[in-house]
Design an enzyme around this catalytic site. Structure first.
Site, PDB file in Angstrom:
ATOM      1  N   ASN A 208       0.792  -1.153   0.219  1.00  0.00           N
ATOM      2  CA  ASN A 208       0.043  -0.056   0.045  1.00  0.00           C
ATOM      3  C   ASN A 208       1.019   1.264  -0.033  1.00  0.00           C
ATOM      4  OD1 ASN A 208       0.402   0.792   2.814  1.00  0.00           O
ATOM      5  ND2 ASN A 208      -0.320  -1.367   3.127  1.00  0.00           N
ATOM      6  N   ASP A 277      -3.321  -7.148   5.290  1.00  0.00           N
ATOM      7  CA  ASP A 277      -4.020  -8.045   5.833  1.00  0.00           C
ATOM      8  C   ASP A 277      -4.062  -9.489   5.354  1.00  0.00           C
ATOM      9  OD1 ASP A 277      -5.109  -6.167   7.752  1.00  0.00           O
ATOM     10  OD2 ASP A 277      -6.563  -5.479   6.098  1.00  0.00           O
ATOM     11  N   LYS A 337     -12.617  -1.426  16.055  1.00  0.00           N
ATOM     12  CA  LYS A 337     -11.058  -1.704  16.095  1.00  0.00           C
ATOM     13  C   LYS A 337     -10.570  -1.580  17.425  1.00  0.00           C
ATOM     14  CE  LYS A 337     -10.181  -1.572  11.127  1.00  0.00           C
ATOM     15  NZ  LYS A 337      -9.706  -0.521  10.058  1.00  0.00           N
TER      16      LYS A 337
HETATM   17  O1  PMT Z   1       2.755   6.389   6.480  1.00  0.00           O
HETATM   18  P1  PMT Z   1       1.890   7.348   5.900  1.00  0.00           P
HETATM   19  O2  PMT Z   1       2.019   7.765   4.540  1.00  0.00           O
HETATM   20  O3  PMT Z   1       2.600   8.525   6.862  1.00  0.00           O
HETATM   21  O4  PMT Z   1       0.530   7.314   6.144  1.00  0.00           O
HETATM   22  C1  PMT Z   1       0.005   7.174   7.304  1.00  0.00           C
HETATM   23  C2  PMT Z   1      -1.254   5.883   7.635  1.00  0.00           C
HETATM   24  C3  PMT Z   1      -2.194   6.223   6.819  1.00  0.00           C
HETATM   25  C4  PMT Z   1      -0.470   4.507   7.177  1.00  0.00           C
HETATM   26  C5  PMT Z   1      -1.243   5.941   8.908  1.00  0.00           C
HETATM   27  O5  PMT Z   1      -1.992   7.218   9.585  1.00  0.00           O
HETATM   28  C6  PMT Z   1      -2.344   4.760   9.253  1.00  0.00           C
HETATM   29  O6  PMT Z   1      -3.792   4.975   9.201  1.00  0.00           O
HETATM   30  N1  PMT Z   1      -2.059   3.777   9.720  1.00  0.00           N
HETATM   31  C7  PMT Z   1      -2.809   2.529   9.734  1.00  0.00           C
HETATM   32  C8  PMT Z   1      -3.074   1.857   8.765  1.00  0.00           C
HETATM   33  C9  PMT Z   1      -3.916   0.493   8.710  1.00  0.00           C
HETATM   34  O7  PMT Z   1      -3.239  -0.539   8.487  1.00  0.00           O
HETATM   35  O8  PMT Z   1      -5.020   0.775   9.160  1.00  0.00           O
HETATM   36  P2  PMT Z   1      -6.004  -0.481   9.715  1.00  0.00           P
HETATM   37  O9  PMT Z   1      -7.362   0.060   9.841  1.00  0.00           O
HETATM   38  O10 PMT Z   1      -6.065  -1.457   8.484  1.00  0.00           O
HETATM   39  O11 PMT Z   1      -5.449  -1.236  10.649  1.00  0.00           O
HETATM   40  C10 PMT Z   1      -5.777  -0.984  12.202  1.00  0.00           C
HETATM   41  C11 PMT Z   1      -4.906  -1.072  13.042  1.00  0.00           C
HETATM   42  O12 PMT Z   1      -4.478  -2.458  13.296  1.00  0.00           O
HETATM   43  C12 PMT Z   1      -3.384  -0.361  12.665  1.00  0.00           C
HETATM   44  O13 PMT Z   1      -2.784   0.114  13.907  1.00  0.00           O
HETATM   45  C13 PMT Z   1      -2.679  -1.242  12.086  1.00  0.00           C
HETATM   46  O14 PMT Z   1      -1.305  -1.031  12.385  1.00  0.00           O
HETATM   47  C14 PMT Z   1      -3.180  -2.591  12.853  1.00  0.00           C
HETATM   48  N2  PMT Z   1      -3.224  -3.941  11.938  1.00  0.00           N
HETATM   49  C15 PMT Z   1      -3.568  -4.102  10.939  1.00  0.00           C
HETATM   50  C16 PMT Z   1      -3.586  -5.241  10.076  1.00  0.00           C
HETATM   51  C17 PMT Z   1      -2.703  -6.252  10.603  1.00  0.00           C
HETATM   52  N3  PMT Z   1      -2.745  -7.463  10.066  1.00  0.00           N
HETATM   53  N4  PMT Z   1      -2.230  -6.094  12.000  1.00  0.00           N
HETATM   54  C18 PMT Z   1      -2.362  -5.007  12.400  1.00  0.00           C
HETATM   55  O15 PMT Z   1      -1.890  -5.022  13.788  1.00  0.00           O
END
Ligand code: PMT
Length: 398
Positions: A208, A277, A337
């Protein structure tokens, strides 16, 4: 009156005229300001101007000898609470990156132990040149703070990035750097940043657009506030800040392994990384050959949820923070979440908004805890990092 000392290096660019205003602003705040000009800078603004504005002798040559400074470059290097170079030309950036000390300014910079802030200003071509970008990367990796350059119309007639930030913005950055409390001393913070990659074969992967900016800004801010920082980063496209300990990973499984092995040592875990994911069910050790005319079906399987695992292992006194990158129903999805991953705080960003989310310098977020929801206006990721850390400390002290 604040008795902090700023040593301001002024190098030879048209933006040097703005540095006189910067000196005036800093003095009005009660800071002691010493100016060192390079020879080229004196072609733009005379030392007399800076001496008058700062109330101190303006130093140009290593062999100038005002009575108060015996070995001037050492004395000024030691006197500085903060060293600022504004404007910083490509030349001084290159000298700083490579330890060249051939005049008063470069000698003093090399000798100082004070934090350094630079405000680059130059023609766009010089700024984007690989040599300058490589040098900037070196400086950032040493923890040197950078403000700008901004985009716009340049003095040379070009339009692009290269304009020095305005004196009021540099002043704000200086104040932040000088006045920041060391209120995270004794805390260990684990931060994730950047994107993971899931490989299909040696040359193809899904990922991504995460640049690492958000996680890096948090790491930088936590370091500045005195914390010990472990940074686990996937793939990123901006220079990594100097931290206590850093670990590079590629896949979500790698990120999982690193975070799970480090999290028990952390008082605070902040997961700003964007892990994939899903991963490919089947991967190939050699480049997958094209099958002309045939549709290709690639099956994917779920990756472990790192934040949820850290949530399961949560220790007493630990604060867990996640991010939520959403394209719809921002707060609904983020709150789910928060619960599912056993977080104390989730930073929700709607990544469809201009100036928010992936690969931008700014972000627009809502801070969500079990008790409250706080929308934060658009601001730079560096500023936001401080707001998030303030919130975390407030939660820990409540
Ligand atoms: O890096 P930049 O260009 O500055 O961009 C910043 C960002 C958009 C990446 C940042 O602000 C952000 O939103 N990061 C989280 C991205 C994400 O994976 O969001 P999610 O909603 O899919 O996941 C929720 C949380 O679970 C996050 O803290 C993620 O790190 C975590 N996660 C997700 C998937 C996974 N398999 N394991 C996880 O721990």
């Amino acid at each position: 009156m604040d008795s902090k000392t700023v040593v301001l290096g002024v190098t030879g660019g048209i933006a040097a005229y703005k540095s006189a205003e910067l000196v005036s602003r800093l003095r009005k705040r009660g800071y002691t300001v010493h100016v060192i000009e390079t020879k080229n800078a004196t072609e733009f603004v005379t030392p007399l101007t800076f001496s008058t504005m700062s109330g101190q002798p303006c130093i140009v040559d290593t062999f100038d000898r005002p009575e108060t400074w015996n070995v001037k470059h050492i004395a000024l290097a030691q006197a500085a609470d903060l060293f600022v170079v504004a404007p910083a030309t490509a030349n001084i950036i290159a000298k700083m990156a490579h330890g060249i000390a051939d005049d008063m300014l470069s000698t003093t910079i090399l000798a100082t132990k004070a934090p350094i802030l630079i405000a680059p200003a130059m023609n766009t071509g010089m700024w984007t040149a690989q040599a300058t970008q490589d040098n900037m990367q070196i400086l950032k990796s040493r923890g040197i703070h950078v403000i700008g350059p901004e985009g716009g119309k340049l003095a040379c007639g070009d339009t692009g990035t290269g304009r020095m930030s305005e004196p009021c913005e540099i002043e704000q950055e200086i104040v932040q750097l000088l006045e920041r409390p060391k209120d995270m001393q004794g805390l260990h913070v684990l931060i994730t940043a950047g994107a993971t990659r899931e490989y299909l074969d040696p040359v193809r992967f899904i990922t991504n657009e995460s640049s690492g900016r958000m996680g890096f800004a948090l790491a930088e801010a936590a370091m500045e506030r005195g914390a010990e920082v472990t940074l686990v980063q996937g793939s990123t496209s901006v220079p990594q800040p100097a931290v206590t300990h850093s670990i590079s990973v590629k896949t979500t499984q790698d990120l999982y392994d690193a975070v799970v092995s480090e999290c028990s040592k952390a008082d605070i875990v902040i997961q700003a990384a964007a892990p994939c994911d899903y991963r490919f069910e089947e991967t190939y050790s050699q480049k997958m050959k094209k099958q002309s005319g045939e549709p290709v079906v690639l099956r994917m399987v779920e990756n472990p949820d790192i934040a949820a695992e850290v949530g399961r292992r949560k220790q007493q006194g630990q604060t867990l923070v996640g991010f939520a990158a959403e394209t719809e129903k921002l707060t609904d999805h983020a709150m789910k979440k928060l619960e599912k991953k056993n977080l104390d705080l989730i930073v929700a960003n709607d990544v469809t908004m201009p100036g928010a989310g992936f690969n931008t310098d700014t972000n627009i977020v809502t801070l969500i805890t079990r008790e409250e929801m706080e929308p934060i206006p658009k601001m730079s990721k560096s500023q936001l990092a401080f707001v998030i850390l303030d919130k975390i400390l407030k939660l820990r002290n409540s």
